[in-house]
Design a protein around this motif. Structure first.
Motif, PDB file in Angstrom:
ATOM      1  N   VAL A 154       0.771  -1.323   0.006  1.00  0.00           N
ATOM      2  CA  VAL A 154      -0.119   0.047  -0.030  1.00  0.00           C
ATOM      3  C   VAL A 154       0.653   1.180   0.208  1.00  0.00           C
ATOM      4  O   VAL A 154       0.544   2.187  -0.612  1.00  0.00           O
ATOM      5  CB  VAL A 154      -0.982   0.016   1.216  1.00  0.00           C
ATOM      6  CG1 VAL A 154      -1.616   1.441   1.272  1.00  0.00           C
ATOM      7  CG2 VAL A 154      -1.794  -1.069   1.114  1.00  0.00           C
ATOM      8  N   LEU A 201       2.751   1.730  -3.294  1.00  0.00           N
ATOM      9  CA  LEU A 201       1.961   1.964  -4.348  1.00  0.00           C
ATOM     10  C   LEU A 201       1.629   3.428  -4.296  1.00  0.00           C
ATOM     11  O   LEU A 201       1.394   4.071  -5.457  1.00  0.00           O
ATOM     12  CB  LEU A 201       0.845   1.149  -4.389  1.00  0.00           C
ATOM     13  CG  LEU A 201       0.865  -0.306  -5.284  1.00  0.00           C
ATOM     14  CD1 LEU A 201      -0.528  -1.140  -5.103  1.00  0.00           C
ATOM     15  CD2 LEU A 201       1.216  -0.066  -6.646  1.00  0.00           C
ATOM     16  N   GLY A 202       1.488   4.027  -3.003  1.00  0.00           N
ATOM     17  CA  GLY A 202       1.042   5.290  -2.899  1.00  0.00           C
ATOM     18  C   GLY A 202       2.389   6.146  -3.386  1.00  0.00           C
ATOM     19  O   GLY A 202       1.941   7.116  -3.811  1.00  0.00           O
ATOM     20  N   ARG A 205       4.125   6.732  -8.212  1.00  0.00           N
ATOM     21  CA  ARG A 205       4.435   7.984  -9.116  1.00  0.00           C
ATOM     22  C   ARG A 205       5.916   8.937  -8.688  1.00  0.00           C
ATOM     23  O   ARG A 205       6.619   9.083  -9.579  1.00  0.00           O
ATOM     24  CB  ARG A 205       3.618   9.231  -9.016  1.00  0.00           C
ATOM     25  CG  ARG A 205       2.920   9.211 -10.443  1.00  0.00           C
ATOM     26  CD  ARG A 205       1.890   8.461 -10.916  1.00  0.00           C
ATOM     27  NE  ARG A 205       0.586   8.228 -10.171  1.00  0.00           N
ATOM     28  CZ  ARG A 205      -0.289   7.318 -10.150  1.00  0.00           C
ATOM     29  NH1 ARG A 205       0.012   6.381 -11.066  1.00  0.00           N
ATOM     30  NH2 ARG A 205      -1.242   7.002  -9.444  1.00  0.00           N
ATOM     31  N   ASP A 220       8.609   6.785 -10.216  1.00  0.00           N
ATOM     32  CA  ASP A 220       8.839   7.226 -11.561  1.00  0.00           C
ATOM     33  C   ASP A 220       9.652   8.419 -11.712  1.00  0.00           C
ATOM     34  O   ASP A 220      10.726   8.251 -12.359  1.00  0.00           O
ATOM     35  CB  ASP A 220       7.565   7.393 -11.983  1.00  0.00           C
ATOM     36  CG  ASP A 220       6.641   6.175 -12.288  1.00  0.00           C
ATOM     37  OD1 ASP A 220       7.166   5.087 -12.010  1.00  0.00           O
ATOM     38  OD2 ASP A 220       5.352   6.108 -12.454  1.00  0.00           O
ATOM     39  N   ALA A 221       9.211   9.446 -10.711  1.00  0.00           N
ATOM     40  CA  ALA A 221      10.067  10.482 -10.875  1.00  0.00           C
ATOM     41  C   ALA A 221      11.620  10.554 -10.687  1.00  0.00           C
ATOM     42  O   ALA A 221      12.416  11.310 -10.751  1.00  0.00           O
ATOM     43  CB  ALA A 221       9.397  11.478  -9.996  1.00  0.00           C
ATOM     44  N   ALA A 254      13.616   8.444 -11.895  1.00  0.00           N
ATOM     45  CA  ALA A 254      14.162   8.081 -13.008  1.00  0.00           C
ATOM     46  C   ALA A 254      15.532   8.725 -13.428  1.00  0.00           C
ATOM     47  O   ALA A 254      16.498   8.263 -14.118  1.00  0.00           O
ATOM     48  CB  ALA A 254      13.485   7.941 -14.347  1.00  0.00           C
ATOM     49  N   ALA A 270      13.340  16.013  -7.368  1.00  0.00           N
ATOM     50  CA  ALA A 270      13.099  17.229  -6.497  1.00  0.00           C
ATOM     51  C   ALA A 270      12.261  18.403  -7.241  1.00  0.00           C
ATOM     52  O   ALA A 270      11.176  18.981  -6.546  1.00  0.00           O
ATOM     53  CB  ALA A 270      14.432  17.787  -5.717  1.00  0.00           C
ATOM     54  N   LEU A 306      10.462  18.151  -9.608  1.00  0.00           N
ATOM     55  CA  LEU A 306       8.879  17.727  -9.915  1.00  0.00           C
ATOM     56  C   LEU A 306       8.090  17.525  -8.571  1.00  0.00           C
ATOM     57  O   LEU A 306       7.020  17.105  -8.573  1.00  0.00           O
ATOM     58  CB  LEU A 306       8.914  16.222 -10.490  1.00  0.00           C
ATOM     59  CG  LEU A 306       9.531  16.145 -12.225  1.00  0.00           C
ATOM     60  CD1 LEU A 306       9.504  14.613 -12.473  1.00  0.00           C
ATOM     61  CD2 LEU A 306       8.488  16.905 -12.896  1.00  0.00           C
ATOM     62  N   GLY A 307       8.567  18.140  -7.483  1.00  0.00           N
ATOM     63  CA  GLY A 307       7.824  18.323  -6.445  1.00  0.00           C
ATOM     64  C   GLY A 307       7.902  17.108  -5.399  1.00  0.00           C
ATOM     65  O   GLY A 307       7.120  17.164  -4.498  1.00  0.00           O
ATOM     66  N   ALA A 333       9.569  15.151  -2.226  1.00  0.00           N
ATOM     67  CA  ALA A 333      10.204  15.293  -1.156  1.00  0.00           C
ATOM     68  C   ALA A 333      11.245  14.327  -0.966  1.00  0.00           C
ATOM     69  O   ALA A 333      10.890  13.163  -0.559  1.00  0.00           O
ATOM     70  CB  ALA A 333       9.533  15.602   0.140  1.00  0.00           C
ATOM     71  N   PRO A 358       8.463   0.427 -17.438  1.00  0.00           N
ATOM     72  CA  PRO A 358       9.022   1.044 -16.250  1.00  0.00           C
ATOM     73  C   PRO A 358       8.065   1.636 -15.172  1.00  0.00           C
ATOM     74  O   PRO A 358       8.400   2.285 -13.786  1.00  0.00           O
ATOM     75  CB  PRO A 358      10.058   1.893 -16.385  1.00  0.00           C
ATOM     76  CG  PRO A 358       9.556   2.454 -17.863  1.00  0.00           C
ATOM     77  CD  PRO A 358       8.718   1.419 -18.476  1.00  0.00           C
TER      78      PRO A 358
END
Lengths: 354, 287
Positions: free
Chosen positions: A228, A231-232, A235, A238-239, A241, A248, A250-251, A253, A296
């Motif tokens: 859980v 999965l949260g 995204r 992904d960032a 990569a 950072a 892309l927002g 933390a 990916p």
């Protein structure tokens, strides 16, 4: 200003179709896993069919009675079912840990054990078994858990002191791994007799033979929690990569994400290792195989890796307990023997990507 | 920019939508601004009281030798790094009050050299721009997909959406990064030496694209001629301080270049209203 950037679309949005595809894929994967577990339970010296398994499960859940003898019922309920389920949970958990570690640390070699968790667990287990520490209160798996958490804490402390970047985390993990392996060897060679050594080694290579419902329940709960959380963060993973600076911007933390995910994966690894020993290669290979299968994006990758890992370890363990029957091969040996060629194949198929 | 000389639009680049929306001479309220920001890294003072007020919709060039603080200033403007003193504001509010994700929905960053070990397609990379817009545990919305498609279109990458990142050339990769940045639907775009490692055609292509965007851009550049061609105003840094700022025409003088870069240069203008052209003659100390 943002409206100025918009222009007429040429393709319709496809998120709805994507969700449907995901649900169908997930259903198929769960069906394959259920079938694998059901079939794997029937394989073994005692002749048990899929129908027998169902009747035992149904009667235990209070939905009917079983006509099996108590001994055969015990084989299903107390031996094969928990063992197969633990294999599924361990496979799923190790594969998820591997995926998260590889993405988070941007290192294709990272696996659940890179944080030194498994070697810490080994040391903890060996100290309990060989030296009898814990005064009988601490079981082998309890000792393993304490060792795992202690080792992970050391890695966190080390990597933080050394600068806190991802490569420092990996290097600290490697250092801890060496340290605890040496400690384990030291304890075994100085204090253990041949019989104990053999038992400890078997556990170190990974074995699901000690599986009971307690282990299944504990590992399943930790796995569910970890899934859980991860999965949260799908995204967010992904960032990563393009590195932590890109994440950072892309927002994301970065520091908090890394700490949360490292702790969650370390906890999951600790639970799995203390129940089943250090089963190698699943966490390294399965993420690569799953990536070759679905790409990916972590929102899809994480469930697929979990299912693939579960199915893989169910069959690896079935092989481990039957191939030299009545002798049992440590499941870690099987995963490596099967995993290395599979790994090479996956890397070979994706070689042009670099 | 709060400078005396406002630029006249030269023939070096086609007028982009940014100029029509931002206006030519009216000093609009800056959306992203740095006010006397300072920052030390590892005990060394990198930025010392730098102020920056890019005019909305314009292209601002950050110039200066290596180590002059260009990258650090961009990191402060994107909120990735916090200033030790001074403040960076977005619409008048300090960046720290906005929250990371809110800032990332407004300010996008393109680094000088982005690479990954992950096997991503062009579409995967552009979709990363939606990360600050998306919520956990929920699938992409129609707005997400639309922003991605628009960004691909805007950068001319629609037909290459499925191409693997690893097969792209350096120039194509930077173009994809700009598409990713546009998918964030920013109103401010920060670029850190985006033309490094690119051949000349891709350098011009990339800066043309940036100049045509209807958003506020701040771009760190090494090439003074590129800056003269594409920037509406330039800010020249040396050792963490602003030494000159204004339109390229009035700012990039022979004495400034000698002073800041230690290089002798001849600055010429092919015709009245043209952008300045800089020819380097040698270093100041040697010949």
């Amino acid at each position: 200003m943002t409206t100025a950037l918009r222009s007429p679309r040429t393709r319709p949005p496809r998120s709805a179709a994507g969700v449907l595809r995901g649900v169908v894929g997930l259903g198929t994967g769960l069906a394959v896993l259920t079938a694998s577990v059901a079939v794997a339970i029937t394989i073994g010296p005692a002749d048990i069919g899929v129908g027998d398994t169902w009747s035992v499960v149904a009667s235990r859940l209070g939905w009917g009675t079983t006509e099996l003898t108590p001994i055969r019922e015990g084989i299903v309920w107390n031996l094969r079912l928990p063992r197969t389920l633990l294999a599924a949970v361990c496979g799923a958990g190790l594969a998820v840990c591997g995926t998260v570690m590889q993405s988070l640390l941007r290192n294709p070699l990272a696996d659940p054990f890179v944080l030194g968790v498994s070697s810490g667990a080994s040391t903890g287990a060996v100290i309990v078994v060989v030296l009898g520490a814990g005064g009988g209160v601490l079981s082998v798996s309890g000792g393993a858990f304490v060792g795992a958490v202690g080792s992970f804490a050391l890695v966190l402390l080390l990597s933080h002191t050394l600068g806190g970047t991802t490569d420092r985390v990996v290097l600290s993990g490697v250092a801890a791994m060496q340290l605890f392996s040496a400690l384990t060897s030291f304890v075994v060679t100085t204090a253990a007799d041949a019989e104990t050594t053999r038992g400890v080694l078997f556990w170190l290579l990974g074995s699901l033979s000690g599986a009971g419902w307690t282990e299944v329940g504990l590992c399943l709960a930790v796995l569910a929690l970890a899934l859980v959380v991860c999965l949260g963060y799908a995204r967010t993973l992904d960032a990563f990569a393009f590195g932590q600076d890109a994440a950072a911007s892309l927002g994301v933390a970065v520091a908090r994400t890394r700490l949360v995910l490292l702790c969650v994966t370390a906890l999951l690894t600790a639970a799995l290792v203390s129940s089943a020993g250090a089963i190698g290669f699943v966490g390294l290979v399965l993420p690569h195989a799953a990536r070759a299968l679905v790409g990916p994006g972590h929102a899809r990758l994480l469930p697929v890796t979990a299912l693939a890992g579960a199915v893989f370890l169910v069959w690896a363990d079935t092989l481990a307990r039957t191939v030299l029957d009545p002798q049992e091969v440590p499941v870690g040996v099987v995963t490596s023997l099967v995993g290395v060629p599979a790994f090479v194949l996956v890397l070979y198929r994706t070689r042009r990507m670099r | 920019m709060t400078t005396g000389t406002e630029r006249r639009d030269g023939g070096a680049r086609p007028p982009g939508p940014g100029q029509t929306t931002a206006g030519q001479t009216t000093a609009e309220q800056p959306t992203l601004a740095a006010d006397r920001v300072s920052r030390t890294i590892d005990g060394r003072l990198i930025l010392d009281g730098v102020s920056l007020t890019p005019r909305p919709g314009s292209v601002t060039g950050l110039l200066g030798p290596n180590g002059s603080g260009k990258s650090t200033l961009l990191r402060l403007l994107s909120g990735v790094l916090a200033p030790a003193s001074g403040v960076v504001t977005l619409d008048g509010r300090p960046l720290g009050d906005w929250g990371r994700r809110a800032v990332a929905r407004r300010v996008a960053v393109v680094e000088q050299h982005a690479d990954t070990l992950v096997e991503l397609t062009v579409l995967d990379v552009v979709r990363l721009g939606r990360v600050p817009h998306r919520r956990a545990w929920t699938p992409a919305t129609a707005a997400d997909e639309e922003a991605v498609l628009t960004a691909l279109e805007r950068t001319g990458l629609t037909d290459r959406a499925d191409q693997p990142w690893h097969t792209l050339s350096g120039g194509e990769r930077q173009r994809v990064q700009i598409a990713r940045a546009l998918a964030q639907e920013p109103r401010e775009l920060l670029l850190d030496e985006p033309t490094n490692h690119l051949d000349i055609q891709h350098q011009l292509d990339l800066l043309n694209l940036v100049a045509e965007l209807p958003i506020t851009s701040v771009v760190a550049l090494h090439d003074l001629n590129l800056a003269a061609m594409y920037c509406d105003q330039v800010v020249v840094l040396r050792q963490g301080r602003v030494v000159a700022a204004g339109a390229p025409d009035g700012t990039l003088t022979e004495s400034l270049i000698a002073d800041v870069y230690g290089v002798r240069a001849a600055v010429t203008r092919p015709g009245p209203g043209d952008r300045p052209h800089i020819r380097f003659l040698g270093t100041v100390t040697g010949d």
